[in-house]
Design a protein around this motif. Structure first.
Motif, PDB file in Angstrom:
ATOM      1  N   ALA A  68       0.827  -1.213   0.000  1.00  0.00           N
ATOM      2  CA  ALA A  68       0.000   0.000   0.000  1.00  0.00           C
ATOM      3  C   ALA A  68       0.859   1.260   0.000  1.00  0.00           C
ATOM      4  CB  ALA A  68      -0.930  -0.017   1.218  1.00  0.00           C
ATOM      5  N   SER A  69       1.938   1.288   0.804  1.00  0.00           N
ATOM      6  CA  SER A  69       2.787   2.483   0.835  1.00  0.00           C
ATOM      7  C   SER A  69       3.519   2.677  -0.481  1.00  0.00           C
ATOM      8  CB  SER A  69       3.787   2.364   1.982  1.00  0.00           C
ATOM      9  OG  SER A  69       4.669   1.278   1.768  1.00  0.00           O
ATOM     10  N   ARG A  70       3.891   1.565  -1.155  1.00  0.00           N
ATOM     11  CA  ARG A  70       4.579   1.688  -2.452  1.00  0.00           C
ATOM     12  C   ARG A  70       3.675   2.331  -3.492  1.00  0.00           C
ATOM     13  NH1 ARG A  70       4.840  -3.739  -5.532  1.00  0.00           N
ATOM     14  NH2 ARG A  70       2.649  -3.132  -5.641  1.00  0.00           N
ATOM     15  N   ASP A  71       2.421   1.898  -3.574  1.00  0.00           N
ATOM     16  CA  ASP A  71       1.532   2.369  -4.633  1.00  0.00           C
ATOM     17  C   ASP A  71       1.034   3.776  -4.389  1.00  0.00           C
ATOM     18  OD1 ASP A  71      -0.044  -0.864  -5.299  1.00  0.00           O
ATOM     19  OD2 ASP A  71       1.865  -0.020  -5.923  1.00  0.00           O
ATOM     20  N   THR A  72       1.043   4.259  -3.126  1.00  0.00           N
ATOM     21  CA  THR A  72       0.511   5.591  -2.824  1.00  0.00           C
ATOM     22  C   THR A  72       1.581   6.598  -2.434  1.00  0.00           C
ATOM     23  OG1 THR A  72       0.162   5.011  -0.492  1.00  0.00           O
ATOM     24  CG2 THR A  72      -1.644   4.578  -2.022  1.00  0.00           C
ATOM     25  N   ASP A  73       2.798   6.100  -2.128  1.00  0.00           N
ATOM     26  CA  ASP A  73       3.869   6.953  -1.587  1.00  0.00           C
ATOM     27  C   ASP A  73       3.371   7.714  -0.353  1.00  0.00           C
ATOM     28  OD1 ASP A  73       6.339   8.039  -1.265  1.00  0.00           O
ATOM     29  OD2 ASP A  73       6.079   9.641  -2.730  1.00  0.00           O
ATOM     30  N   LEU A  74       2.518   7.074   0.421  1.00  0.00           N
ATOM     31  CA  LEU A  74       2.010   7.642   1.659  1.00  0.00           C
ATOM     32  C   LEU A  74       2.324   6.690   2.798  1.00  0.00           C
ATOM     33  CD1 LEU A  74      -1.506   8.921   0.512  1.00  0.00           C
ATOM     34  CD2 LEU A  74       0.541  10.291   0.885  1.00  0.00           C
ATOM     35  N   PRO A  75       2.435   7.222   4.017  1.00  0.00           N
ATOM     36  CA  PRO A  75       2.675   6.340   5.155  1.00  0.00           C
ATOM     37  C   PRO A  75       1.514   5.370   5.333  1.00  0.00           C
ATOM     38  CG  PRO A  75       2.056   8.526   5.896  1.00  0.00           C
ATOM     39  CD  PRO A  75       2.267   8.637   4.426  1.00  0.00           C
ATOM     40  N   THR A  76       1.836   4.128   5.660  1.00  0.00           N
ATOM     41  CA  THR A  76       0.818   3.093   5.804  1.00  0.00           C
ATOM     42  C   THR A  76       1.020   2.356   7.121  1.00  0.00           C
ATOM     43  OG1 THR A  76       0.737   2.793   3.408  1.00  0.00           O
ATOM     44  CG2 THR A  76      -0.184   1.044   4.783  1.00  0.00           C
ATOM     45  N   LEU A  77      -0.044   2.332   7.917  1.00  0.00           N
ATOM     46  CA  LEU A  77      -0.025   1.584   9.176  1.00  0.00           C
ATOM     47  C   LEU A  77      -0.433   0.139   8.910  1.00  0.00           C
ATOM     48  CD1 LEU A  77      -1.644   3.799  11.973  1.00  0.00           C
ATOM     49  CD2 LEU A  77       0.643   2.841  11.968  1.00  0.00           C
TER      50      LEU A  77
END
Length: 878
Positions: A149-158
């Motif tokens: 999830a963090s790879r595809d969005t470049d957002l922090p993922t919990l």
């Protein structure tokens, strides 16, 4: 005179009525007092609930800032080392802010047979996290979902809660979470999902004990007043993350709820007030006369009214003071934060609060604006007033202050409820300097410092993109390889400063001849490359190349009252078919450029397959002619490289391997990889091998400074020499002639030669072993079937191929192969030698495996044998 009975009944009735009225009034006042106390208590509880919500989301943002700082290191550096990773962890000191932090870890992306894996490579701190070394994140589904999830969005993922790998003892099974950010190859931040997947190099994670993370964020005054329960409600099932007092008694009629959305997870905060004993109000029976009882009740009533009012005022003042103090602490804390914190109305976005950082950055009158007014592009502002909008938004955008100045910021906007009213909480961090630094580093990484053209690395990246597009049917392109003619003359006559100015000015001149879509780069020295994209056929490509050549030919360079003309040889390769690799294209372009120079310089030459073969054959023929006269002209040189014993024995002499070099006209030594292909093609290897054998045995005690104490010298033999039936007899005769003890000589062949003709090689080795010589098998392990025939070959020494030694510390398969070879060699009574050893850690592991000797350039660089003379000998170029 009225009868006393009725008067007494009347008095009793009025007294009873007064008593009832007094009791009723007292109970009414008591009820009002309770209501006021309850209202003040509810106000305090609501403030503490909101405080907990803000504290927890602030804690998560702080953890995200930690990951962003480490991510910036990877984006701005070509290669991040483990030491740099440890240094940034030590510099940030994250455990001072997050006592519950377990580890900061980097997992490298690896392509394996069953797909993509993420293997934990580096971890900090090392203490307590040994279990993470080499951990495959794919084994933890919750953790792996965060990576993707963090790879595809470049957002922090919990991640969802799970049991940490380093967690031991009787702690809760699912007490761990990770916050993840992707790591991309250096360059500007990727803009699309496809680019993120292509440039993904790994994943960065910070892991916490979730109960500790939440416990540090929730203040003590909250847990004293509430039972705090936090549950992950993202998925269908609910997972308890934190419970401040599982056995505490609570008031079931009141429960405060908040929902926090962050990093792809949704947490529910449930705060239940702790149960408190309430004082009752009891009236006991009285035996006093009705009149005295009425007077006492009236006096008590007056006292109760007065005292109740005073107590209510005092309690209200006390609760208001606590609320005001809490609010002041909250505002003071926000004013100290470097981040921009703003609170706005949940319906129209009108700003109602701004901390000091916001007022300084956006202007003192920011309170008169709306949140949407702060965005340079209002379309980026999420209209969170709509009921179907998400409760949390994260974005990067340009904000404007009241003077119209724009700056980049990472913005987070969340819906919150304060005092029962819908609010919008916006937290922004100014990242303008970080973006400027990233852009500067990206420019420096992709451009040549002298000409400001693209450098070779960026040029190759663009070329690879064109090749990828060609696979999907994109239009053809053309590659030009430009090499200036006689550029060295200008450097020699006017100096390198003049040469640098020439290159910079010529780059600008060539750039004017190209279209906006063409790519011009300096590949190194006086070499340039062009990728022309708008070509339709070979005629268009030739027109582009000739235009560039013509502008260079007509250009005149003036330097210190001297003028120079330059020309260029240009090699052209058409990129018009799928299946080509970048390495092949560049080799073809270089060959075409070479042919342009060979045909007279200052011309354009298109690559053809005949060029490649002609260039290679020409080079091999030249070397073959030089090698035929090498012995007569004393061009051949013997050098030795020592084998280092891993378990030295007192009194044992040195062991060496003899290597062949060619001395060119300048005295420099040429490595065998340059001339050996020509020797093999033109059947010159037997001649070279015989020269090495005869020369080494004739000067055996003069090969090494140890002289007669030299214990063993190893001589390499080619496959063509081993197939010569007379070679073994010649070696035996030379040993007798020069009085060299056969036990001091070892003859070495490669495994591939042994596999090609096993019976002949075995017979040759046996002849030499019968007179006392030792035999060795080189490059062991690359023949794939080594173990099957090893026991049938008459050998004394096996040398493990260097490719396995080089990778054994990082590749488990190579490590296993080295261990297996060492074990089998020991069982067969053979000496085991490791090649290409480069560091102390590899030496330590090899020693533990029982390997006898190590060989490598870092352990001992080859040196010319002592007996040789005839001119200065320079080391070979690396």
């Amino acid at each position: 005179m009225p009868a006393p009975g009725p008067r007494r009944s009347s008095a009793y009735g009025w007294s009873l009525l007064a008593l009832l009225l007094g009791l009723a009034l007292t109970m009414l006042l008591r009820y009002q007092q309770i209501q006021r106390e309850q209202a003040a208590l509810e106000l305090t509880r609501s403030a503490l609930v909101d405080k907990s919500s803000v504290a927890l989301i602030t804690q998560l943002h702080a953890a995200e800032s930690l990951l962003r700082a480490v991510q910036s290191l990877f984006l701005s550096s070509d290669e991040v080392s483990e030491q740099e990773f440890a240094n940034i962890y030590a510099n940030l000191q994250p455990r001072r802010r997050f006592p519950s932090l377990q580890a900061l870890a980097y997992a490298r992306k690896e392509i394996k047979a069953d797909g993509v894996h993420y293997v934990t490579t580096w971890v900090q701190p090392l203490s307590g996290n040994a279990a993470l070394a080499g951990l495959d994140v794919n084994a933890q589904p919750n953790n792996l979902q965060g990576v993707i999830a963090s790879r595809d969005t470049d957002l922090p993922t919990l991640s969802a809660p799970f049991r940490l790998a380093q967690q031991t003892g009787a702690l809760p099974r699912n007490d761990g979470i990770t916050l993840r950010m992707p790591i991309f190859n250096p360059g500007s931040p990727p803009a699309s999902v496809e680019e993120r997947r292509r440039r993904e190099a790994g994943s960065l994670a910070v892991s916490f004990r979730v109960s500790g993370l939440i416990g540090n964020a929730i203040s003590q005054d909250v847990t004293q007043m509430f039972r705090v329960r936090i549950t992950d409600v993202t998925d269908a099932g609910q997972q308890l993350l934190f419970d401040s007092a599982a056995t505490a008694k609570v008031d079931d009629d009141k429960d405060f709820h908040r929902r926090l959305a962050y990093g792809g997870r949704v947490w529910r905060l449930d705060l239940q007030p702790r149960a408190t004993a309430r004082a009752g109000f009891d009236l006991g029976d009285s035996a006093l006369p009705v009149g005295v009882l009425a007077s006492i009740l009236l006096a008590m009533l007056v006292f109760t009214i007065a005292s109740t009012r005073q107590r209510a005022i005092a309690l209200a003042w006390h609760m208001t003071s606590r609320y005001r103090e809490s609010e002041e602490r909250f505002r003071a804390l926000n004013d100290l934060l470097p981040a921009l914190v703003l609170l706005a109305d949940g319906h129209d976005g009108a700003i109602t609060y701004a901390n000091r950082a916001s007022r300084e950055r956006l202007g003192e009158n920011v309170g008169e604006r709306r949140l949407s007014d702060l965005f340079e592009d209002p379309r980026l502002y999420p209209d969170m007033g709509q009921p179907d909008q998400r409760d949390f938004h994260r974005l990067s955008a340009q904000l404007c202050d009241e003077q119209g100045y724009r700056f980049w910021a990472d913005v987070a906007i969340s819906k919150v409820v304060l005092d029962g009213a819908d609010k919008l909480l916006m937290v922004a961090i100014d990242v303008t300097e970080q973006r400027q630094l990233n852009e500067m580093l990206s420019f420096q990484a992709s451009h040549d410092a002298l000409t400001e053209l693209y450098n070779r690395r960026e040029f190759e990246s663009r070329l690879q993109s064109i090749l990828n597009a060609t696979e999907t049917g994109a239009p053809m392109a053309v590659l030009l390889y430009i090499d200036l003619d006689q550029f060295k003359l200008i450097n020699d006559t006017s100096g390198h400063i003049a040469g640098d100015h020439l290159l910079a000015q010529l780059a600008a001149t060539m750039h004017k001849q190209l279209s906006a879509t063409d790519v011009l780069a300096r590949l190194g020295g006086d070499e340039f490359g062009v990728l022309a994209l708008g070509v339709r056929d070979r005629e268009d490509a030739e027109a582009v190349a000739e235009r560039v050549r013509h502008c260079i030919d007509e250009w005149i360079f003036v330097w210190e009252q001297r003028s120079y003309t330059v020309s260029a040889s240009i090699g052209v390769v058409m990129i018009d078919q799928p299946g080509m690799t970048m390495k092949d294209l560049l080799a073809r372009a270089d060959t075409a450029c070479y042919m342009a120079k060979e045909l007279g310089r200052n011309r354009v030459h298109f690559y053809s397959e005949r060029d490649d073969e002609a260039a290679r054959r020409r080079g091999e023929m030249e070397w073959a002619n030089r090698l035929r006269w090498a012995i007569d002209e004393k061009r051949l040189v013997l050098v030795y490289q020592e084998l280092i014993p891993l378990s030295p024995r007192p009194g044992s002499g040195p062991r060496v391997e003899l290597l062949l070099r060619f001395r060119d006209d300048s005295g420099a030594l040429v490595l065998p990889g340059v001339f050996m292909p020509a020797a093999e093609r033109y059947s010159l290897m037997p001649m070279l091998d015989r020269w090495v054998v005869e020369t080494a045995l004739a000067h055996f005690d003069q090969l090494h400074p140890a002289g007669a104490d030299l214990r063993l010298a190893t001589i390499n033999l080619s496959g063509a020499s081993v197939e010569d039936d007379a070679l073994a007899d010649l070696i035996i005769a030379l040993l007798k002639k020069h009085g060299v003890a056969p036990s001091r000589v070892c003859f070495e062949i490669t495994e591939t030669v042994a596999v090609r003709n096993l019976s002949r090689v075995a017979r040759f080795m046996e002849q030499l072993r019968q007179v006392g010589c030792k035999t060795a098998l080189d490059d062991f392990g690359v023949g794939m079937s080594s173990f099957a025939y090893l026991k049938n070959l008459p050998i004394d020494i096996i040398k493990i191929d260097g490719s396995f030694i080089r990778d054994m510390l990082t590749d488990p398969v190579s490590h296993a192969i080295v261990r297996a070879v060492a074990d089998i060699g020991q069982r067969l009574g053979l000496e085991v030698v490791a090649e290409w050893v480069a560091d102390e850690e590899t030496l330590r592991v090899l020693t533990a495996m029982g390997v006898g000797h190590a060989q490598g350039f870092s352990l001992h660089a080859p040196e010319p044998a002592r007996f040789q003379s005839g001119g200065t000998v320079h080391p070979p170029a690396p």
